[in-house]
Motif scaffolding. Structure first.
Motif, short mmCIF file in Angstrom:
data_model
loop_
_atom_site.label_atom_id
_atom_site.label_comp_id
_atom_site.label_asym_id
_atom_site.label_seq_id
_atom_site.Cartn_x
_atom_site.Cartn_y
_atom_site.Cartn_z
N THR A 179 43.42 26.09 37.08
CA THR A 179 44.02 25.53 35.96
C THR A 179 43.78 26.92 35.05
OG1 THR A 179 41.86 24.89 34.87
CG2 THR A 179 43.22 23.21 36.20
N PRO A 180 44.74 26.94 34.10
CA PRO A 180 44.73 28.07 32.92
C PRO A 180 43.37 28.36 32.56
CG PRO A 180 46.53 26.76 32.60
CD PRO A 180 45.86 26.12 33.57
N ALA A 181 42.59 27.16 31.99
CA ALA A 181 41.22 27.53 31.62
C ALA A 181 40.43 27.82 32.66
CB ALA A 181 40.65 26.06 31.21
N SER A 182 40.43 27.58 33.90
CA SER A 182 39.53 28.04 34.91
C SER A 182 39.75 29.42 35.30
CB SER A 182 39.52 27.06 36.23
OG SER A 182 40.96 27.11 36.66
N ARG A 183 41.06 29.70 35.24
CA ARG A 183 41.42 31.05 35.66
C ARG A 183 40.80 32.00 34.49
NH1 ARG A 183 46.25 28.83 37.18
NH2 ARG A 183 47.45 29.32 35.41
N LYS A 184 40.98 31.70 33.32
CA LYS A 184 40.53 32.36 32.12
C LYS A 184 38.87 32.52 32.27
CE LYS A 184 40.03 33.01 27.07
NZ LYS A 184 38.61 33.19 27.10
N LEU A 185 38.27 31.46 32.47
CA LEU A 185 36.86 31.40 32.91
C LEU A 185 36.49 32.30 33.98
CD1 LEU A 185 33.75 30.34 32.47
CD2 LEU A 185 34.31 28.50 33.89
N SER A 186 37.43 32.40 35.13
CA SER A 186 36.94 33.23 36.32
C SER A 186 37.14 34.61 35.84
CB SER A 186 38.01 32.87 37.50
OG SER A 186 37.55 33.72 38.35
N ARG A 187 38.19 34.92 34.98
CA ARG A 187 38.16 36.48 34.45
C ARG A 187 37.06 36.94 33.77
NH1 ARG A 187 43.41 34.96 34.09
NH2 ARG A 187 43.30 34.49 31.56
N ASP A 188 36.46 35.70 32.67
CA ASP A 188 35.42 36.18 32.06
C ASP A 188 34.21 36.35 32.77
OD1 ASP A 188 36.92 36.11 29.96
OD2 ASP A 188 36.35 33.81 29.37
N LEU A 189 33.99 35.80 33.79
CA LEU A 189 32.71 35.60 34.68
C LEU A 189 32.75 36.97 35.46
CD1 LEU A 189 32.54 31.98 35.95
CD2 LEU A 189 30.70 32.94 34.52
N TYR A 190 34.06 37.43 35.95
CA TYR A 190 34.06 38.70 36.72
C TYR A 190 33.59 39.71 35.82
CZ TYR A 190 35.85 36.93 41.21
OH TYR A 190 35.91 36.50 42.42
N GLN A 191 34.28 39.54 34.39
CA GLN A 191 33.80 40.72 33.44
C GLN A 191 32.41 40.72 33.37
OE1 GLN A 191 35.72 40.16 29.47
NE2 GLN A 191 35.29 42.13 28.95
N LEU A 192 31.84 39.67 32.95
CA LEU A 192 30.22 39.63 32.90
C LEU A 192 29.46 40.29 34.13
CD1 LEU A 192 27.90 38.86 31.38
CD2 LEU A 192 27.96 36.65 32.11
N LYS A 193 30.05 40.14 35.23
CA LYS A 193 29.33 40.47 36.43
C LYS A 193 29.74 42.08 36.35
CE LYS A 193 29.41 40.12 41.52
NZ LYS A 193 30.01 39.45 42.76
#
Length: 841
Positions: A179-193
């Motif tokens: 979903t758009p929200a999950s994809r954004k959440l995934s990008r934020d998590l990768y950025q945090l990592k």
């Protein structure tokens, strides 16, 4: 006849000197024999005592040396725990024990106080040996040496592992839903990592810097850890704010809680680690050295000083025994001194009468006659030696005057054209400016750069180019007025000072110069044509001092050259050329990202002078700009270094060269490729890692990659350069010193570098057939390299004679236009095939 000979001998200074010297010599010899026998009798009784004192003094010196060498090796062991340092420590400790054993068993009667000190030294040295052996044994345990390591392993590593595990769980859950929200959440998590891993990398770099022996201050990486921690804190807070908004899953919510816990736990442990590092417990071996080893070393030094003082006092007592003998021969020495003084006075009177008096007369005559020394009338009692002295002095003064005039001319004039050089031009320009200011007149400064001159040099050779420069200089000299000045600044640049002219006169003047230069130049039955680009700056409109006029005329000449104009008068708007440099820098950055083909590598072969086999090729950077044409490689590298793009540019060159070399290997072309590194590259800690990855990616063996570094790059930071070069050498790559002879290397340091060879700079090779000094430098460099076990490559070989000379002097391989010019990769393949075919035939 016999009477005449006796008369000459009697009047001879040599005879008089020999007679008097014989008498005085016999007296001195007799007195010396008597004094020697007497002193020998007195000192025989003290010989054994003096020998014992010398042996003790020697032993003390040897013990000091062993202590110094042992301490030096111990300090080196703390920096680099190598076996050789342990061996040196044990060797010197054993030598120190042996010296002390020898002191206890010396022949002769040693006073009790000295023997007590020797025994005390023996006990202290034995204890010191035990403490140092304990330190070397404990030094093998890293956890003992660095108390930080157990703390890191038991605390920080666990927090890091838990944080990574939690964020991976959150990423997996976010990627399981599209979903758009999950994809954004995934990008934020990768950025945090990524932020977390960047913080850990800086933390590791900080720990490496902490491990230094003398380093306790803060590091840039330590600051970066704290700054990145703030970014991680902010990113995690943004993710936590999304809890309860139907975007965060249950596992992600739990993972965020774990990440928050481990982030706080990690930063708290990091702060505790800083306290450990700032305390005296950061290096246990240093503390042990200061507390358990240094006191015994200092005690031994103090005991040695005490022993020396006692030995000096003992020696003083023994010396009193010979004081009586010295006082008894004192009167005899006074008598000999009086005799020698009388002899000196007598000799002086004879020399004054026979030599000094004629010389004084000669000096007075020279002073009175001044410059007409050749017409002097010698004194009546002068000798042939005095006359020869006057003649030689006159000849010497004339030669010195002529040489002084020649040196002054060489210092202020160009050796090729005979025109004034830059120094004389600036002096005359300064005088002409002052004259124009007083007379309220204008003047012009012109800077002239020949067009197409490089093609003449490259095609017909430097001797023809030199003839062209001489003829152009002569044309300019014939064309100018007596009040004007023409100078050669170097290369194909000339400058002209035209006095008492306005801008219209200067325009007519420069147009006539352009017509004169464009006329055909006859050299060796060849008709050659050159043009010129001229910049003009007027005084006082374009500058009222030397520096300003020179700077503005250089800008005008550059503008004329860049725009293919015959001449350009300076205008203030031309200062905007720096904007063009910024634009060019932006285009370089874009080309490195997009790789449209403007950046290319040309290859120039290096050929074995004995087997004629192509062993390697040098990769040379070329930027072929769509509008500006070929931009010089030096300018490209300079822009990259000043803008911070040098790493990306170097990585691109390395990858392109390695990829091409790997393709050659697949096509059975067993060639190695050489890539140049700059001083900046030797400061890049990531360079070895990048090269290793590229070699693995293209499956190229390290021995087929050669890295060339200049002397100046190595000497810029010798310690760090040596570290990087050692890493590259251990990886299996060949290292060469490029442009050897143009820097100021330490030969002692050169032996420590893991280089396999060196390249003689072409500036020496090009002119060695005409310049004997260059030939001597090249031959000496070859011999030096071979004596050090290094192979030699000569650059700039442009003639068969140079190639044969280098082969005769045992140079290993050569590179230059005589063999082949630099060429693109496809053209190089064709050339190599043709060359190998000719070699077979």
């Amino acid at each position: 006849m016999d009477g005449e000979i006796k008369s000459r001998l009697a009047n001879s200074l040599r005879t008089r000197y020999l007679l008097m010297a014989s008498i005085v010599g016999m007296l001195l010899i007799g007195s010396s024999i008597f004094a020697s026998l007497y002193v020998k009798q007195v000192t025989t009784s003290n010989a054994e005592t003096l020998q014992l004192r010398d042996n003790l003094t020697k032993s003390i010196g040897e013990l000091r040396n062993t202590l110094w060498r042992q301490d030096t090796a111990l300090n080196a062991l703390l920096i680099t725990p190598e076996t050789i340092y342990q061996q040196q420590i044990n060797k010197n400790l054993n030598m120190g024990g042996s010296v002390l054993d020898g002191m206890q068993s010396l022949d002769g009667v040693i006073p009790d106080d000295l023997m007590i000190s020797i025994n005390e030294l023996h006990v202290l040295h034995h204890t010191l040996t035990e403490r140092i052996e304990t330190l070397m044994e404990l030094r093998q345990d890293p956890d003992w040496v660095y108390p930080m390591l157990p703390y890191i392993r038991d605390t920080l590593v666990g927090s890091h592992t838990n944080f990574i595990s939690a964020i991976n769980i959150a990423i997996d859950e976010a990627e399981s839903v599209d979903t758009p929200a999950s994809r954004k959440l995934s990008r934020d998590l990768y950025q945090l990592k990524d932020l977390w891993q960047d913080m850990i990398l800086n933390f590791r770099a900080t720990i490496i810097r902490f491990a230094g022996l003398n380093f306790r201050g803060g590091t840039p990486q330590e600051v970066s850890v704290l700054l990145i921690h703030e970014e991680v804190e902010n990113s995690l807070a943004q993710l936590e704010a999304m809890v309860g908004k139907d975007v965060i899953g249950f596992e992600t919510e739990e993972a965020l809680s774990q990440m928050r816990f481990n982030l706080d736990r990690w930063i708290n442990h990091f702060q505790e680690l800083k306290k450990i590092r700032e305390s005296n417990l950061w290096r246990e071996d240093l503390r042990y050295l200061e507390v358990d080893v240094r006191p015994y070393q200092e005690a031994i030094i103090q005991e040695l000083n005490k022993l020396e003082s006692q030995l000096i006092e003992w020696s003083r007592v023994n010396v009193r025994g010979i004081e009586l003998a010295a006082s008894q021969i004192n009167l005899g020495l006074w008598a000999l001194t009086a005799l020698a003084l009388g002899f000196v006075i007598l000799v002086y009177l004879m020399i004054d009468r026979s030599v000094l008096a004629p010389v004084r007369k000669m000096a007075n005559a020279i002073s009175s006659e001044g410059r007409h020394i050749e017409h002097l009338t010698l004194p009546e009692r002068g000798s042939q030696e005095i006359a020869a002295l006057i003649y030689s002095f006159n000849s010497m003064r004339s030669q010195i005057h002529q040489r002084q005039l020649a040196l002054e001319h060489q210092a202020l004039h160009d050796s090729l054209t005979g025109l004034p050089n830059r120094a004389l031009l600036q002096d005359r320009l300064d005088q002409d400016i002052h004259r124009a200011h007083r007379q309220k007149k204008s003047m012009a400064l012109m800077l002239l750069d020949l067009d197409h001159f490089k093609e003449i040099n490259d095609t017909l050779g430097h001797p023809v180019g030199d003839q062209v420069l001489k003829k152009v200089g002569q044309r300019l000299s014939d064309f100018l007025r007596e009040s004007d000045t023409v100078a050669r600044l170097g290369g194909d640049e000339f400058a002209i000072i035209a006095t008492d002219i306005d801008e219209d006169d200067a325009r007519n003047f420069v147009e006539k110069i352009i017509l004169a230069i464009k006329q055909v130049v006859h050299v060796d039955k060849q008709n050659l044509y050159v043009g010129a680009s001229i910049g003009v700056a007027m005084y006082p409109d374009h500058g009222q001092d030397v520096a300003t006029l020179v700077r503005h005329v250089d800008i005008a000449m550059y503008h004329a050259k860049h725009n293919n104009l015959d001449y350009v008068f300076y205008d203030s708007s031309m200062n905007g050329h720096s904007v063009d440099n910024l634009s060019l820098l932006g285009e370089l950055h874009t080309e490195l990202l997009q790789q449209t083909g403007q950046l290319q590598l040309y290859y120039q072969p290096q050929i074995d002078l004995f087997t004629r086999e192509v062993l390697s090729v040098e990769a040379l950077l070329r930027w072929i700009h769509p509008t500006r044409g070929l931009i010089p490689p030096d300018e490209v590298v300079r822009m990259a270094e000043q803008s911070g793009l040098i790493a990306e540019l170097t990585y691109w060159v390395l990858e392109t060269a390695i990829a091409d070399c790997a393709a050659w290997q697949k096509d059975l072309m067993k060639l190695s490729v050489a890539v140049n590194l700059s001083a900046w590259n030797l400061q890049d800690p990531l360079l070895p890692e990048v090269i290793e990855k590229l070699l693995k990616r293209y499956a190229l063996k390290p021995e087929f990659l050669t890295l060339e570094i200049t002397e100046s790059a190595v000497m810029n930071d010798p310690v760090r350069a040596r570290q990087v070069l050692n890493k590259l050498n251990h990886m299996g790559m060949k290292l060469l010193i490029d442009d050897f002879g143009t820097g100021f290397s330490s030969l002692a340091y050169l032996k420590l570098l893991p280089v396999k060879g060196l390249k003689i700079d072409k500036s020496f090779v090009l002119d060695m057939s005409e310049d004997e000094n260059d030939a001597i430098i090249v031959k000496s460099t070859i011999d030096l390299a071979h004596n050090l076990g290094l192979m030699v490559v000569a650059e700039g070989v442009e003639t068969m004679e140079a190639s044969l000379w280098l082969r005769q002097n045992k140079c290993d391989s050569s590179q230059g236009f005589y063999m082949a010019r630099p060429m693109p990769e496809p053209e190089f393949r064709d050339w190599l095939q043709s060359y190998q075919t000719m070699a077979v035939l």
